[in-house]
Write a protein that holds these residues in place. Structure first.
Motif, mmCIF file in Angstrom:
data_model
loop_
_atom_site.group_PDB
_atom_site.id
_atom_site.type_symbol
_atom_site.label_atom_id
_atom_site.label_comp_id
_atom_site.label_asym_id
_atom_site.label_seq_id
_atom_site.Cartn_x
_atom_site.Cartn_y
_atom_site.Cartn_z
ATOM 1 N N GLN A 1 1.119 -1.234 -0.001
ATOM 2 C CA GLN A 1 -0.003 -0.167 0.357
ATOM 3 C C GLN A 1 0.883 0.698 -0.315
ATOM 4 O O GLN A 1 0.895 2.893 -0.831
ATOM 5 N N ALA A 2 2.013 1.388 0.758
ATOM 6 C CA ALA A 2 2.723 2.595 0.675
ATOM 7 C C ALA A 2 3.974 2.651 -1.016
ATOM 8 O O ALA A 2 3.909 4.148 -1.416
ATOM 9 N N LEU A 3 3.280 1.313 -0.987
ATOM 10 C CA LEU A 3 4.780 1.364 -2.583
ATOM 11 C C LEU A 3 3.303 2.207 -3.387
ATOM 12 O O LEU A 3 4.276 2.956 -4.359
ATOM 13 N N PHE A 4 2.237 1.380 -3.869
ATOM 14 C CA PHE A 4 1.182 2.204 -4.776
ATOM 15 C C PHE A 4 0.623 3.844 -3.527
ATOM 16 O O PHE A 4 0.807 4.240 -5.054
ATOM 17 N N GLY A 5 1.095 4.017 -2.901
ATOM 18 C CA GLY A 5 0.811 5.267 -2.514
ATOM 19 C C GLY A 5 1.951 6.435 -2.927
ATOM 20 O O GLY A 5 1.671 7.510 -3.888
ATOM 21 N N TYR A 6 2.652 5.665 -3.114
ATOM 22 C CA TYR A 6 3.616 6.490 -4.327
ATOM 23 C C TYR A 6 3.639 6.525 -4.873
ATOM 24 O O TYR A 6 4.257 7.861 -5.806
ATOM 25 N N VAL A 7 3.661 5.740 -5.863
ATOM 26 C CA VAL A 7 3.599 5.699 -7.354
ATOM 27 C C VAL A 7 1.803 6.506 -7.823
ATOM 28 O O VAL A 7 2.364 7.618 -8.533
ATOM 29 N N SER A 8 0.894 6.972 -6.726
ATOM 30 C CA SER A 8 -0.331 7.707 -7.265
ATOM 31 C C SER A 8 0.725 9.221 -6.680
ATOM 32 O O SER A 8 -0.602 9.736 -7.585
ATOM 33 N N ILE A 9 1.674 9.621 -6.507
ATOM 34 C CA ILE A 9 2.213 11.221 -5.712
ATOM 35 C C ILE A 9 2.777 11.529 -7.239
ATOM 36 O O ILE A 9 2.196 12.872 -7.782
ATOM 37 N N ILE A 10 3.578 10.391 -7.734
ATOM 38 C CA ILE A 10 4.180 10.798 -8.642
ATOM 39 C C ILE A 10 3.467 11.204 -9.930
ATOM 40 O O ILE A 10 3.724 12.457 -10.851
ATOM 41 N N ASN A 11 2.424 10.557 -9.933
ATOM 42 C CA ASN A 11 1.473 9.950 -11.321
ATOM 43 C C ASN A 11 0.730 11.538 -11.314
ATOM 44 O O ASN A 11 0.515 11.935 -12.292
ATOM 45 N N GLU A 12 0.940 11.513 -10.406
ATOM 46 C CA GLU A 12 -0.582 12.695 -9.719
ATOM 47 C C GLU A 12 0.644 13.983 -9.735
ATOM 48 O O GLU A 12 -0.605 15.009 -10.729
ATOM 49 N N ALA A 13 1.474 14.161 -9.207
ATOM 50 C CA ALA A 13 2.440 15.803 -9.568
ATOM 51 C C ALA A 13 2.691 15.134 -10.758
ATOM 52 O O ALA A 13 2.888 17.411 -11.816
ATOM 53 N N ALA A 14 2.469 14.731 -11.984
ATOM 54 C CA ALA A 14 3.460 14.193 -13.387
ATOM 55 C C ALA A 14 2.221 15.035 -14.237
ATOM 56 O O ALA A 14 2.286 15.874 -15.180
ATOM 57 N N LEU A 15 1.080 14.565 -13.926
ATOM 58 C CA LEU A 15 -0.433 14.944 -14.566
ATOM 59 C C LEU A 15 -0.754 16.099 -14.677
ATOM 60 O O LEU A 15 -1.123 16.798 -15.451
ATOM 61 N N HIS A 16 -0.874 16.396 -13.175
ATOM 62 C CA HIS A 16 -1.042 18.356 -12.987
ATOM 63 C C HIS A 16 0.400 19.340 -12.657
ATOM 64 O O HIS A 16 -0.464 20.084 -12.608
ATOM 65 N N ALA A 17 1.017 18.822 -13.345
ATOM 66 C CA ALA A 17 2.321 19.937 -13.177
ATOM 67 C C ALA A 17 2.390 20.267 -11.688
ATOM 68 O O ALA A 17 2.767 21.662 -11.464
ATOM 69 N N ASP A 18 2.286 19.646 -10.883
ATOM 70 C CA ASP A 18 2.079 20.340 -9.624
ATOM 71 C C ASP A 18 3.165 20.170 -8.852
ATOM 72 O O ASP A 18 3.478 18.747 -7.528
#
Length: 357
Positions: free
Chosen positions: A10-27
């Motif tokens: 779960q901690a792994l998938f949380g990390y991947v989700s953070i990267i994905n959201e940052a890239a998609l929204h340039a945030d």
């Protein structure tokens, strides 16, 4: 499934989700949740560079998806070390026209158990576009899995007439001598079949062709295979520092030229004029490239190339999209602003492969 195993995943998938959201929204603010300072700064630099590029060229990320595969992991005394591959699929848009970009990045993650929960501690890219100096036999690496020290060396290559995997080439016609069989240097007027080079690049961008050896640093080996699939005849000299060739393993000696498998050597080969065989013309702008052409990357601007790609598509405004290996990439924007290897000093060499050999 044991609860502690579920928790670290779960901690792994949380990390991947953070990267994905940052890239998609340039945030970049979303990246603050990543505790590894060094890796967080890597991600921030990459996001900043690629976002500036996208803004300049009016490129809009429409959708981003990351698929994670756990390659292997160890659980030892409240700690997990996991090697993962992250398959990024991004839908991009320019002038209301879409294209899809893909790449696969491999990382080594370390998690620690704190009380009853697992937390990400560190992240280290495994494969990168900035390779080590792989030809130094004295260089050693530490394998974190078995604790052994191993010499860094290239894999043993070999030649196989089936290497084209159905991509027929006239370079196999003729006699079976060292100067002729499989290398085609006695022939003239061989067309460069750009569509065949691209088809090969598309087929093998994320999977090694089993009839070739797959190198740990594979970008140039991959580009050479693509050029060969397009009909570029090998220049067999039997001497590794000269020519452009890939023959095999004979008498305990690796039989391939540096130009086939080493980024800097291929750039030198393409940059030197010749009257026969694989030839290229240096052009000043990426817009001048065509399908099947090559881009070489000098990351530090010091005259030493560390990465090569092949052009496989174009954006709606006519800028190249490339395929590559080491970090397996398909239809990636040519400037590699989204690479950990890129710096403000990065210089590019653009090579238009001749239409006829």
């Amino acid at each position: 499934m044991p609860s502690e195993e579920t928790d670290w995943k779960q901690a792994l998938f949380g990390y991947v989700s953070i990267i994905n959201e940052a890239a998609l929204h340039a945030d970049a603010r979303k990246l603050r949740e990543i505790p590894d300072k060094e890796h967080r700064e890597r991600l921030e630099r990459r996001l900043f560079s690629s976002t500036n590029r996208d803004t300049r060229w009016a490129i809009k990320p429409v959708r981003s998806e990351m698929r994670v595969r756990i390659e292997r992991y160890n659980v030892i005394r409240g700690e997990v070390i996991a090697d993962i591959s992250v398959h990024l699929v991004r839908s991009m848009e320019q002038l209301t026209q879409p294209w899809m970009e893909e790449r696969v990045e491999r990382e080594r993650l370390r998690f620690a158990q704190v009380s009853k929960s697992w937390r990400l501690v560190s992240v280290q890219p495994i494969a990168a576009e900035r390779p080590p100096e792989i030809f130094s036999v004295e260089e050693q690496i530490q394998d974190q899995w078995d604790g052994e020290r191993k010499p860094v060396s290239l894999s043993t290559p070999y030649m196989n007439p089936q290497a084209l995997y159905g991509f027929k080439s006239r370079v196999y016609a003729g006699s079976a001598s060292d100067d002729d069989y499989g290398y085609g240097m006695n022939r003239r007027g061989i067309p460069y079949r750009r569509e065949a080079a691209v088809a090969y690049a598309e087929r093998w961008w994320n999977e090694p062709n089993p009839v070739y050896e797959n190198f740990e640093v594979n970008c140039t080996n991959y580009v050479s295979q693509c050029l060969f699939a397009g009909g570029a005849p090998m220049n067999y000299t039997g001497r590794r520092p000269s020519g452009w060739w890939y023959k095999g393993y004979s008498k305990n000696e690796e039989m391939w030229s540096f130009s086939w498998a080493v980024a800097n050597s291929l750039q030198h080969y393409l940059g030197n004029p010749r009257t026969f065989g694989l030839r290229a013309e240096a052009v000043s702008m990426p817009e001048s490239l065509q399908l099947g052409d090559v881009i070489c990357y000098d990351w530090d601007g010091n005259g030493r190339v560390g990465h090569n790609t092949i052009v496989t598509a174009f954006t709606p405004e006519g800028m190249p999209l490339v395929n590559a290996n080491t970090v397996s990439s398909r239809h990636r924007y040519w400037d590699y602003k989204d690479s950990y290897a890129a710096t403000e000093h990065t210089r590019y060499h653009f090579y238009h492969i001749t239409d006829e050999f």
